[in-house]
Design a protein around this motif. Structure first.
Motif, short mmCIF file in Angstrom:
data_model
loop_
_atom_site.label_atom_id
_atom_site.label_comp_id
_atom_site.label_asym_id
_atom_site.label_seq_id
_atom_site.Cartn_x
_atom_site.Cartn_y
_atom_site.Cartn_z
N LEU A 1 12.25 9.39 -37.99
CA LEU A 1 11.44 9.05 -39.15
C LEU A 1 10.26 9.82 -39.16
CD1 LEU A 1 12.61 6.00 -40.84
CD2 LEU A 1 12.61 7.67 -42.15
N GLU A 2 10.06 10.92 -39.46
CA GLU A 2 8.17 11.27 -39.91
C GLU A 2 7.71 11.18 -40.90
OE1 GLU A 2 6.52 15.50 -39.91
OE2 GLU A 2 8.12 15.35 -38.79
N PHE A 3 6.77 9.68 -40.69
CA PHE A 3 5.69 9.61 -42.23
C PHE A 3 4.60 10.68 -42.32
CE2 PHE A 3 8.61 5.61 -40.94
CZ PHE A 3 8.44 5.28 -41.96
N PRO A 4 4.30 10.49 -43.08
CA PRO A 4 2.82 11.89 -44.10
C PRO A 4 1.68 10.74 -43.58
CG PRO A 4 3.96 11.26 -45.83
CD PRO A 4 4.96 9.92 -44.05
N ALA A 5 1.67 9.76 -43.40
CA ALA A 5 0.47 8.68 -43.34
C ALA A 5 0.64 8.11 -42.23
CB ALA A 5 0.48 7.70 -44.80
N THR A 6 -1.06 6.60 -41.93
CA THR A 6 -1.03 6.51 -40.97
C THR A 6 -1.07 5.03 -41.62
OG1 THR A 6 -1.91 8.00 -40.11
CG2 THR A 6 -2.04 5.45 -39.51
N TYR A 7 0.01 3.94 -40.81
CA TYR A 7 -0.06 2.54 -41.32
C TYR A 7 -0.41 1.70 -40.91
CZ TYR A 7 2.89 5.15 -44.69
OH TYR A 7 3.85 5.83 -45.60
N THR A 8 -0.63 0.91 -41.09
CA THR A 8 -1.31 -0.71 -40.53
C THR A 8 -0.09 -0.97 -39.50
OG1 THR A 8 -0.67 -2.18 -41.97
CG2 THR A 8 -2.93 -1.51 -42.27
N ALA A 9 -0.12 -1.54 -38.51
CA ALA A 9 0.77 -2.49 -38.02
C ALA A 9 1.61 -3.24 -38.62
CB ALA A 9 -0.54 -3.52 -36.27
N GLU A 10 0.65 -3.93 -38.85
CA GLU A 10 1.50 -4.51 -40.06
C GLU A 10 2.75 -4.15 -41.04
OE1 GLU A 10 1.03 -8.13 -44.33
OE2 GLU A 10 -0.16 -8.08 -42.11
#
Length: 133
Positions: free
Chosen positions: A94-103
């Motif tokens: 998977l390649e996500f275009p956004a950054t997400y929190t650890a949660e």
């Protein structure tokens, strides 16, 4: 009522119609199994089903939290085994275009790894998933 109608059209190909929408998909046997490899093989669709189910389920379940997954990519690799011929492993990158929190990352992982297709596949089928965090 049936979901899909499949018709064998010769030369190791099928024409498959999604009855609700009328959308059609042709399948072709892969080149390593007497086919032309000019369309998805049935085992390609199996592997594709896992990746697309993960993406769709993550999007459904995170919409309420305003987590946008637009543009998320999923590279899917199908690995075959012999005796008997079968899919032995599906690798999902998977390649996500956004950054997400650890949660949020944990939430997305939990959703993907419990999507309906993942849970429906035989436990002997290796499912390798890289979330790319």
């Amino acid at each position: 009522m049936a979901t899909v109608e499949s018709v064998y059209i010769g030369e190791l190909r099928t024409n498959n119609t999604h009855l609700q929408s009328g959308t059609q998909i042709i399948t072709d046997a892969p080149t390593d199994n007497q086919g032309k490899g000019e369309a998805f093989s049935p085992t390609d669709l199996l592997a594709t089903s896992l990746g697309t189910c993960m993406l769709t389920t993550m999007a459904i379940r995170t919409a309420k939290d305003n987590i946008n997954l637009d543009g998320t990519k999923c590279a899917i690799t199908k690995i075959m085994a012999a005796n008997p011929r079968r899919v032995s492993e599906i690798v999902i990158n998977l390649e996500f275009p956004a950054t997400y929190t650890a949660e949020q990352q944990k939430q997305l992982e939990d959703i993907a790894l419990t999507c309906p297709v993942y849970l429906s596949l035989h436990p002997d089928l290796v499912k390798t998933v890289d979330f790319g965090w």
